[in-house]
Design a protein around this motif. Structure first.
Motif, PDB file in Angstrom:
ATOM      1  N   THR A 108       3.310 -11.501  -5.715  1.00 31.95           N
ATOM      2  CA  THR A 108       2.580 -11.119  -4.510  1.00 31.95           C
ATOM      3  C   THR A 108       2.900  -9.693  -4.084  1.00 31.95           C
ATOM      4  O   THR A 108       2.004  -8.941  -3.716  1.00 31.95           O
ATOM      5  N   ASN A 109       4.172  -9.294  -4.174  1.00 36.41           N
ATOM      6  CA  ASN A 109       4.520  -7.928  -3.771  1.00 36.41           C
ATOM      7  C   ASN A 109       3.859  -6.889  -4.681  1.00 36.41           C
ATOM      8  O   ASN A 109       3.496  -5.804  -4.240  1.00 36.41           O
ATOM      9  N   GLU A 110       3.672  -7.218  -5.969  1.00 37.76           N
ATOM     10  CA  GLU A 110       2.989  -6.301  -6.881  1.00 37.76           C
ATOM     11  C   GLU A 110       1.500  -6.226  -6.553  1.00 37.76           C
ATOM     12  O   GLU A 110       0.891  -5.160  -6.636  1.00 37.76           O
ATOM     13  N   MET A 111       0.896  -7.365  -6.174  1.00 42.42           N
ATOM     14  CA  MET A 111      -0.502  -7.364  -5.750  1.00 42.42           C
ATOM     15  C   MET A 111      -0.674  -6.492  -4.510  1.00 42.42           C
ATOM     16  O   MET A 111      -1.589  -5.671  -4.438  1.00 42.42           O
ATOM     17  N   LEU A 112       0.225  -6.652  -3.530  1.00 42.92           N
ATOM     18  CA  LEU A 112       0.147  -5.866  -2.296  1.00 42.92           C
ATOM     19  C   LEU A 112       0.288  -4.373  -2.579  1.00 42.92           C
ATOM     20  O   LEU A 112      -0.412  -3.553  -1.987  1.00 42.92           O
ATOM     21  N   HIS A 169      -1.013  -0.520 -14.443  1.00 39.80           N
ATOM     22  CA  HIS A 169      -0.573  -0.603 -13.051  1.00 39.80           C
ATOM     23  C   HIS A 169       0.322  -1.791 -12.699  1.00 39.80           C
ATOM     24  O   HIS A 169       1.135  -1.702 -11.787  1.00 39.80           O
ATOM     25  N   ILE A 170       0.140  -2.922 -13.386  1.00 38.14           N
ATOM     26  CA  ILE A 170       0.941  -4.118 -13.083  1.00 38.14           C
ATOM     27  C   ILE A 170       1.318  -4.781 -14.410  1.00 38.14           C
ATOM     28  O   ILE A 170       0.844  -5.877 -14.741  1.00 38.14           O
ATOM     29  N   PRO A 171       2.169  -4.120 -15.206  1.00 35.46           N
ATOM     30  CA  PRO A 171       2.466  -4.643 -16.544  1.00 35.46           C
ATOM     31  C   PRO A 171       3.092  -6.030 -16.572  1.00 35.46           C
ATOM     32  O   PRO A 171       2.961  -6.745 -17.567  1.00 35.46           O
TER      33      PRO A 171
END
Length: 155
Positions: free
Chosen positions: A139-143, A16-18
Protein backbone atom coordinates in the motif's frame (compact mmCIF):
# COMPACT_ATOMS: atom_id res chain seq x y z
CA UNK A 1 -7.53 -10.10 -24.33
CA UNK A 2 -5.76 -6.74 -24.15
CA UNK A 3 -2.22 -8.00 -23.67
CA UNK A 4 -0.61 -4.74 -24.85
CA UNK A 5 -2.27 -2.98 -21.89
CA UNK A 6 -0.76 -5.58 -19.55
CA UNK A 7 2.66 -5.15 -21.19
CA UNK A 8 2.45 -1.37 -20.74
CA UNK A 9 1.68 -1.85 -17.07
CA UNK A 10 4.50 -4.39 -16.61
CA UNK A 11 6.92 -1.83 -18.12
CA UNK A 12 5.62 0.82 -15.70
CA UNK A 13 5.94 -1.56 -12.73
CA UNK A 14 9.50 -2.54 -13.65
CA UNK A 15 10.50 1.15 -13.71
CA UNK A 16 8.48 2.46 -10.75
CA UNK A 17 7.34 -0.37 -8.44
CA UNK A 18 9.67 -3.33 -9.06
CA UNK A 19 8.47 -5.21 -5.97
CA UNK A 20 4.86 -5.31 -7.26
CA UNK A 21 3.59 -8.67 -8.47
CA UNK A 22 1.70 -8.81 -11.79
CA UNK A 23 -0.68 -11.77 -12.12
CA UNK A 24 -2.49 -12.92 -15.30
CA UNK A 25 -5.43 -15.33 -15.36
CA UNK A 26 -7.60 -17.17 -17.88
CA UNK A 27 -10.77 -15.74 -16.33
CA UNK A 28 -12.34 -12.33 -15.74
CA UNK A 29 -11.20 -10.25 -12.78
CA UNK A 30 -13.69 -7.46 -13.52
CA UNK A 31 -15.63 -7.76 -10.26
CA UNK A 32 -14.09 -8.13 -6.80
CA UNK A 33 -15.78 -11.54 -6.47
CA UNK A 34 -14.33 -12.72 -9.81
CA UNK A 35 -10.90 -11.34 -8.94
CA UNK A 36 -10.88 -12.95 -5.48
CA UNK A 37 -11.81 -16.28 -7.09
CA UNK A 38 -9.09 -15.98 -9.76
CA UNK A 39 -6.36 -14.95 -7.30
CA UNK A 40 -7.50 -17.33 -4.57
CA UNK A 41 -7.60 -14.32 -2.23
CA UNK A 42 -10.04 -12.65 0.14
CA UNK A 43 -12.22 -9.73 -1.08
CA UNK A 44 -10.72 -7.74 1.82
CA UNK A 45 -7.36 -7.69 -0.01
CA UNK A 46 -8.76 -5.83 -3.03
CA UNK A 47 -9.22 -2.20 -3.92
CA UNK A 48 -11.58 -0.74 -6.48
CA UNK A 49 -10.53 2.22 -8.62
CA UNK A 50 -13.70 4.22 -9.21
CA UNK A 51 -13.00 6.62 -12.08
CA UNK A 52 -14.81 9.96 -12.20
CA UNK A 53 -14.84 13.16 -14.23
CA UNK A 54 -14.94 16.47 -12.36
CA UNK A 55 -16.99 19.46 -13.47
CA UNK A 56 -13.83 21.02 -14.93
CA UNK A 57 -12.98 17.82 -16.84
CA UNK A 58 -10.38 16.60 -14.34
CA UNK A 59 -9.91 12.84 -14.09
CA UNK A 60 -10.38 11.60 -10.53
CA UNK A 61 -9.83 8.11 -9.14
CA UNK A 62 -11.41 7.20 -5.80
CA UNK A 63 -9.64 4.14 -4.41
CA UNK A 64 -11.84 2.23 -1.99
CA UNK A 65 -11.67 -1.09 -0.21
CA UNK A 66 -13.00 -3.91 -2.39
CA UNK A 67 -16.10 -4.33 -0.25
CA UNK A 68 -16.90 -0.58 -0.12
CA UNK A 69 -18.59 1.79 -2.56
CA UNK A 70 -17.27 5.22 -3.54
CA UNK A 71 -19.37 8.33 -2.88
CA UNK A 72 -19.35 11.03 -5.57
CA UNK A 73 -20.60 13.57 -3.03
CA UNK A 74 -17.70 12.79 -0.65
CA UNK A 75 -15.25 13.08 -3.56
CA UNK A 76 -16.68 16.49 -4.52
CA UNK A 77 -16.52 17.62 -0.90
CA UNK A 78 -12.91 16.41 -0.53
CA UNK A 79 -11.90 18.39 -3.64
CA UNK A 80 -14.03 21.43 -2.83
CA UNK A 81 -15.87 21.08 -6.14
CA UNK A 82 -19.22 20.00 -7.49
CA UNK A 83 -20.03 16.32 -7.29
CA UNK A 84 -18.17 14.51 -10.11
CA UNK A 85 -19.84 12.02 -12.43
CA UNK A 86 -18.73 8.45 -13.09
CA UNK A 87 -16.47 8.12 -16.11
CA UNK A 88 -17.60 6.04 -19.09
CA UNK A 89 -15.63 2.98 -20.20
CA UNK A 90 -14.41 5.01 -23.22
CA UNK A 91 -13.23 7.87 -20.99
CA UNK A 92 -11.43 5.44 -18.67
CA UNK A 93 -9.52 3.89 -21.58
CA UNK A 94 -8.72 7.32 -23.05
CA UNK A 95 -7.53 8.87 -19.75
CA UNK A 96 -5.68 5.86 -18.28
CA UNK A 97 -4.65 3.73 -21.24
CA UNK A 98 -6.32 0.77 -19.54
CA UNK A 99 -9.76 -0.80 -20.01
CA UNK A 100 -12.50 -0.52 -17.41
CA UNK A 101 -12.18 -3.56 -15.15
CA UNK A 102 -8.39 -3.65 -15.49
CA UNK A 103 -7.52 -0.12 -14.41
CA UNK A 104 -4.61 -0.03 -11.94
CA UNK A 105 -4.32 2.39 -9.00
CA UNK A 106 -1.35 4.23 -10.55
CA UNK A 107 0.59 4.88 -13.75
CA UNK A 108 -1.42 7.68 -15.38
CA UNK A 109 -2.42 11.30 -14.72
CA UNK A 110 -5.30 11.65 -12.29
CA UNK A 111 -6.21 13.04 -8.91
CA UNK A 112 -6.05 9.96 -6.67
CA UNK A 113 -8.11 9.93 -3.48
CA UNK A 114 -7.51 6.95 -1.21
CA UNK A 115 -10.02 6.00 1.45
CA UNK A 116 -8.46 5.61 4.95
CA UNK A 117 -9.65 1.97 5.12
CA UNK A 118 -7.34 1.23 2.18
CA UNK A 119 -4.38 2.88 3.93
CA UNK A 120 -4.86 0.50 6.89
CA UNK A 121 -4.05 -2.56 4.74
CA UNK A 122 -0.38 -3.54 4.32
CA UNK A 123 -0.75 -4.64 0.69
CA UNK A 124 -3.57 -4.51 -1.82
CA UNK A 125 -4.60 -6.14 -5.07
CA UNK A 126 -5.59 -3.75 -7.86
CA UNK A 127 -6.31 -3.85 -11.58
CA UNK A 128 -3.56 -5.37 -13.70
CA UNK A 129 -4.08 -3.68 -17.06
CA UNK A 130 -6.78 -5.99 -18.45
CA UNK A 131 -9.94 -7.68 -17.23
CA UNK A 132 -7.92 -10.89 -16.70
CA UNK A 133 -4.97 -9.54 -14.70
CA UNK A 134 -4.21 -8.08 -11.29
CA UNK A 135 -1.33 -6.44 -9.40
CA UNK A 136 -0.43 -7.09 -5.77
CA UNK A 137 1.42 -4.09 -4.34
CA UNK A 138 2.40 -2.79 -0.91
CA UNK A 139 0.00 0.00 0.00
CA UNK A 140 2.79 2.46 0.80
CA UNK A 141 4.31 1.83 -2.66
CA UNK A 142 0.91 2.43 -4.29
CA UNK A 143 0.54 5.71 -2.36
CA UNK A 144 4.02 6.80 -3.42
CA UNK A 145 3.36 5.89 -7.08
CA UNK A 146 0.05 7.73 -7.36
CA UNK A 147 0.84 10.62 -5.00
CA UNK A 148 -2.68 10.23 -3.65
CA UNK A 149 -4.45 11.97 -0.82
CA UNK A 150 -5.93 9.92 2.01
CA UNK A 151 -9.47 11.17 2.54
CA UNK A 152 -12.77 9.43 3.20
CA UNK A 153 -14.44 8.73 -0.13
CA UNK A 154 -16.47 5.62 0.73
CA UNK A 155 -20.23 5.71 1.21
Amino acid sequence: MNSHHEENLKTYLKAHIPAAEHMSFNQSCHSVADAADAANASPEEFVKNVCMIGSNGDFIVAIVHGTDRASTSRVGKALGTERPRLATAEEILEKTGYPCGGTPSFGYNATFLIDPRVAEIQSVITGGGSECSLVRVKTNEMLHANNGRIVRVRK
